[in-house]
Design a protein around this motif. Structure first.
Motif, PDB file in Angstrom:
ATOM      1  N   PHE A  55       5.337  10.924   5.569  1.00 50.52           N
ATOM      2  CA  PHE A  55       5.590   9.554   6.171  1.00 50.52           C
ATOM      3  C   PHE A  55       3.762   9.259   6.697  1.00 50.52           C
ATOM      4  O   PHE A  55       3.573   8.184   6.963  1.00 50.52           O
ATOM      5  CB  PHE A  55       6.382   9.404   7.320  1.00 50.52           C
ATOM      6  CG  PHE A  55       5.917  10.443   8.498  1.00 50.52           C
ATOM      7  CD1 PHE A  55       4.978  10.040   9.468  1.00 50.52           C
ATOM      8  CD2 PHE A  55       6.281  11.818   8.351  1.00 50.52           C
ATOM      9  CE1 PHE A  55       4.882  10.653  10.596  1.00 50.52           C
ATOM     10  CE2 PHE A  55       5.793  12.628   9.341  1.00 50.52           C
ATOM     11  CZ  PHE A  55       5.051  12.187  10.287  1.00 50.52           C
ATOM     12  N   LYS A  56       2.910  10.220   6.662  1.00 44.92           N
ATOM     13  CA  LYS A  56       1.835  10.075   7.141  1.00 44.92           C
ATOM     14  C   LYS A  56       0.879   8.855   6.453  1.00 44.92           C
ATOM     15  O   LYS A  56      -0.014   8.335   6.957  1.00 44.92           O
ATOM     16  CB  LYS A  56       0.783  11.116   7.289  1.00 44.92           C
ATOM     17  CG  LYS A  56       1.323  12.359   7.929  1.00 44.92           C
ATOM     18  CD  LYS A  56       1.103  12.283   9.527  1.00 44.92           C
ATOM     19  CE  LYS A  56       1.684  13.434  10.324  1.00 44.92           C
ATOM     20  NZ  LYS A  56       1.301  13.407  11.793  1.00 44.92           N
TER      21      LYS A  56
ATOM     22  N   GLU B 204      11.845  10.132   2.869  1.00 45.76           N
ATOM     23  CA  GLU B 204      10.601   9.595   3.048  1.00 45.76           C
ATOM     24  C   GLU B 204       9.697  10.959   2.443  1.00 45.76           C
ATOM     25  O   GLU B 204       8.312  10.584   2.326  1.00 45.76           O
ATOM     26  CB  GLU B 204      10.160   9.441   4.411  1.00 45.76           C
ATOM     27  CG  GLU B 204       8.671   9.055   4.803  1.00 45.76           C
ATOM     28  CD  GLU B 204       8.602   7.456   4.234  1.00 45.76           C
ATOM     29  OE1 GLU B 204       7.315   7.061   4.457  1.00 45.76           O
ATOM     30  OE2 GLU B 204       9.401   7.045   3.842  1.00 45.76           O
ATOM     31  N   GLN B 205      10.043  12.058   1.835  1.00 42.34           N
ATOM     32  CA  GLN B 205       9.268  12.734   1.469  1.00 42.34           C
ATOM     33  C   GLN B 205       8.793  12.657   0.170  1.00 42.34           C
ATOM     34  O   GLN B 205       7.784  13.068  -0.556  1.00 42.34           O
ATOM     35  CB  GLN B 205      10.002  14.308   1.201  1.00 42.34           C
ATOM     36  CG  GLN B 205      10.874  14.321  -0.020  1.00 42.34           C
ATOM     37  CD  GLN B 205      12.134  13.781   0.456  1.00 42.34           C
ATOM     38  OE1 GLN B 205      12.536  12.818   1.169  1.00 42.34           O
ATOM     39  NE2 GLN B 205      13.166  13.988  -0.463  1.00 42.34           N
ATOM     40  N   THR B 206       9.255  11.468  -0.504  1.00 44.86           N
ATOM     41  CA  THR B 206       8.575  10.793  -1.727  1.00 44.86           C
ATOM     42  C   THR B 206       7.478   9.718  -1.593  1.00 44.86           C
ATOM     43  O   THR B 206       7.087   8.950  -2.511  1.00 44.86           O
ATOM     44  CB  THR B 206       9.788   9.900  -2.485  1.00 44.86           C
ATOM     45  OG1 THR B 206      10.403   8.945  -1.672  1.00 44.86           O
ATOM     46  CG2 THR B 206      10.834  10.940  -2.543  1.00 44.86           C
TER      47      THR B 206
ATOM     48  N   ARG C 278       0.677  -1.255  -0.011  1.00 43.59           N
ATOM     49  CA  ARG C 278      -0.080  -0.088   0.068  1.00 43.59           C
ATOM     50  C   ARG C 278       0.927   1.319  -0.057  1.00 43.59           C
ATOM     51  O   ARG C 278       0.543   2.241  -0.345  1.00 43.59           O
ATOM     52  CB  ARG C 278      -0.978  -0.040   1.281  1.00 43.59           C
ATOM     53  CG  ARG C 278      -1.810  -1.150   1.394  1.00 43.59           C
ATOM     54  CD  ARG C 278      -2.977  -1.047   0.378  1.00 43.59           C
ATOM     55  NE  ARG C 278      -3.696  -2.048   0.772  1.00 43.59           N
ATOM     56  CZ  ARG C 278      -5.317  -1.937   0.144  1.00 43.59           C
ATOM     57  NH1 ARG C 278      -5.654  -1.354  -0.479  1.00 43.59           N
ATOM     58  NH2 ARG C 278      -6.043  -2.951   0.392  1.00 43.59           N
ATOM     59  N   ILE C 279       1.933   1.077   0.499  1.00 42.44           N
ATOM     60  CA  ILE C 279       2.782   2.255   0.521  1.00 42.44           C
ATOM     61  C   ILE C 279       4.139   2.275  -0.191  1.00 42.44           C
ATOM     62  O   ILE C 279       4.503   1.077  -0.673  1.00 42.44           O
ATOM     63  CB  ILE C 279       3.192   2.692   1.950  1.00 42.44           C
ATOM     64  CG1 ILE C 279       3.907   1.577   2.925  1.00 42.44           C
ATOM     65  CG2 ILE C 279       2.026   3.047   2.859  1.00 42.44           C
ATOM     66  CD1 ILE C 279       5.308   1.458   2.751  1.00 42.44           C
ATOM     67  N   ARG C 280       4.852   3.189  -0.594  1.00 39.80           N
ATOM     68  CA  ARG C 280       6.103   3.203  -1.366  1.00 39.80           C
ATOM     69  C   ARG C 280       7.264   2.968  -0.367  1.00 39.80           C
ATOM     70  O   ARG C 280       7.284   3.147   0.871  1.00 39.80           O
ATOM     71  CB  ARG C 280       6.457   4.462  -1.901  1.00 39.80           C
ATOM     72  CG  ARG C 280       5.563   4.950  -3.099  1.00 39.80           C
ATOM     73  CD  ARG C 280       5.894   6.304  -3.747  1.00 39.80           C
ATOM     74  NE  ARG C 280       4.778   6.498  -4.724  1.00 39.80           N
ATOM     75  CZ  ARG C 280       4.388   7.786  -4.967  1.00 39.80           C
ATOM     76  NH1 ARG C 280       5.060   9.006  -4.120  1.00 39.80           N
ATOM     77  NH2 ARG C 280       3.663   7.983  -5.921  1.00 39.80           N
TER      78      ARG C 280
END
Length: 320
Positions: free
Chosen positions: A55-56, A47-49, A17-19
């Protein structure tokens, strides 16, 4: 309170679900104060990507999927209070899971953030001129409709989801990390990462001098309200650290350092000038902790810095 076991469960739950965000090696000397001996090695966790630019998304997906493990999500969907990164993440996760999202923001929220929330499919309700008023309205709405309430930082599922960043970081660096530096607002990221790397690495939380939520909570032995202002208030704007964050910080020995706005601005510019990385001012607080010497790693120390968000106006970065 959360532990590494909770973070590992979150990692399995949100997989796919996340990168998996990049980890790049950086020159430690470029981040050390003039004349100071730099760390042995240094990495930047990008994590800004992540989805929606912070990160949220990790915590939002874990909160929603944890609830779904217990049964169908409410027909009323989810409710959150945040005009910033947390609201964007909840709106994104809800859209991907096919449930409605309602996000409460102050009437003073920037129109660009309101527009982005709506673009992600969220119903936006503007209440009052302070975040606290929007948060109170969101809780009331959740009680009224039965919608799942998503706190920006002080729920176990939220914190555990954010902590998956720490597990990912350790794996990418082959476990060769002594300290993790990250910015602290409400403390959800700090709590999750500290739980994830407990017994493997130390955690250092960097805060603006104008928003010392963790600093004051550690001094008082409990979360306390603090006035919040300064360049990073848009992303590190919580007026008090979460109960979970303080408990994990006390258990794991998280170290807290404070940095001035001027250093945050300079650190953000450094990341752009040297690495062409665009981050929020709040994110840059972690780099500012190194540049100012607020945190001085030993010469044998291996340090990772979490760049946690990029929802910012980049226009000033090109200015001389």
């Amino acid at each position: 309170m959360i532990t590494r076991i909770d973070v590992q469960a979150a990692e399995a739950r949100i997989s796919g679900r996340i990168r998996r965000t990049p980890l790049i090696e950086a020159d430690p000397a470029a981040f050390a104060p003039a004349g100071a001996e730099p760390a042995r090695r240094m990495w930047l966790k990008l994590e800004q990507t992540q989805h929606t630019g912070s990160f949220k998304a990790r915590g939002a997906f874990n909160r929603l999927l944890s609830a779904a493990d217990e049964g169908p999500l409410p027909r009323a969907g989810v409710v959150a209070a945040s005009g910033g990164n947390a609201g964007l993440a909840v709106a994104y996760a809800a859209a991907r899971l096919g449930v409605p999202a309602e996000v409460y923001v102050p009437e003073t929220a920037p129109q660009i953030k309101v527009d982005r929330l709506r673009a992600l499919g969220a119903a936006v309700v503007q209440v009052g001129d302070r975040y606290a008023e929007a948060a109170e309205a969101a809780v009331d709405r959740s009680t009224e409709t039965g919608a799942l309430f998503c706190h920006p930082y002080d729920q176990p599922e939220i914190c555990a989801g954010q902590g998956t960043l720490g597990l990912e970081l350790l794996e990418q660096a082959g476990g060769q990390i002594d300290a993790v530096l990250l910015a602290v607002g409400g403390g959800g990221l700090m709590a999750g990462v500290a739980a994830a790397v407990e017994g493997h690495a130390a955690v250092v939380g960097a805060e603006p001098e104008t928003a010392p939520t963790l600093h004051e909570a550690l001094r008082a032995g409990k979360p306390v309200d603090v006035p919040v202002s300064g360049v990073a208030a848009d992303s590190l704007g919580a007026s008090r650290v979460g109960d979970i964050a303080l408990a994990v910080a006390a258990r794991t020995g998280v170290r807290d350092v404070l940095v001035p706005d001027s250093a945050i601005i300079a650190a953000r510019k450094l990341l752009w000038d040297e690495y062409r990385l665009v981050v929020e001012h709040g994110t840059a607080a972690a780099v500012a902790a190194l540049r100012t010497g607020a945190y001085r790693p030993g010469p044998a120390e291996r340090v990772a810095v979490v760049l946690c968000g990029a929802n910012t106006d980049p226009s000033d970065l090109a200015a001389p």
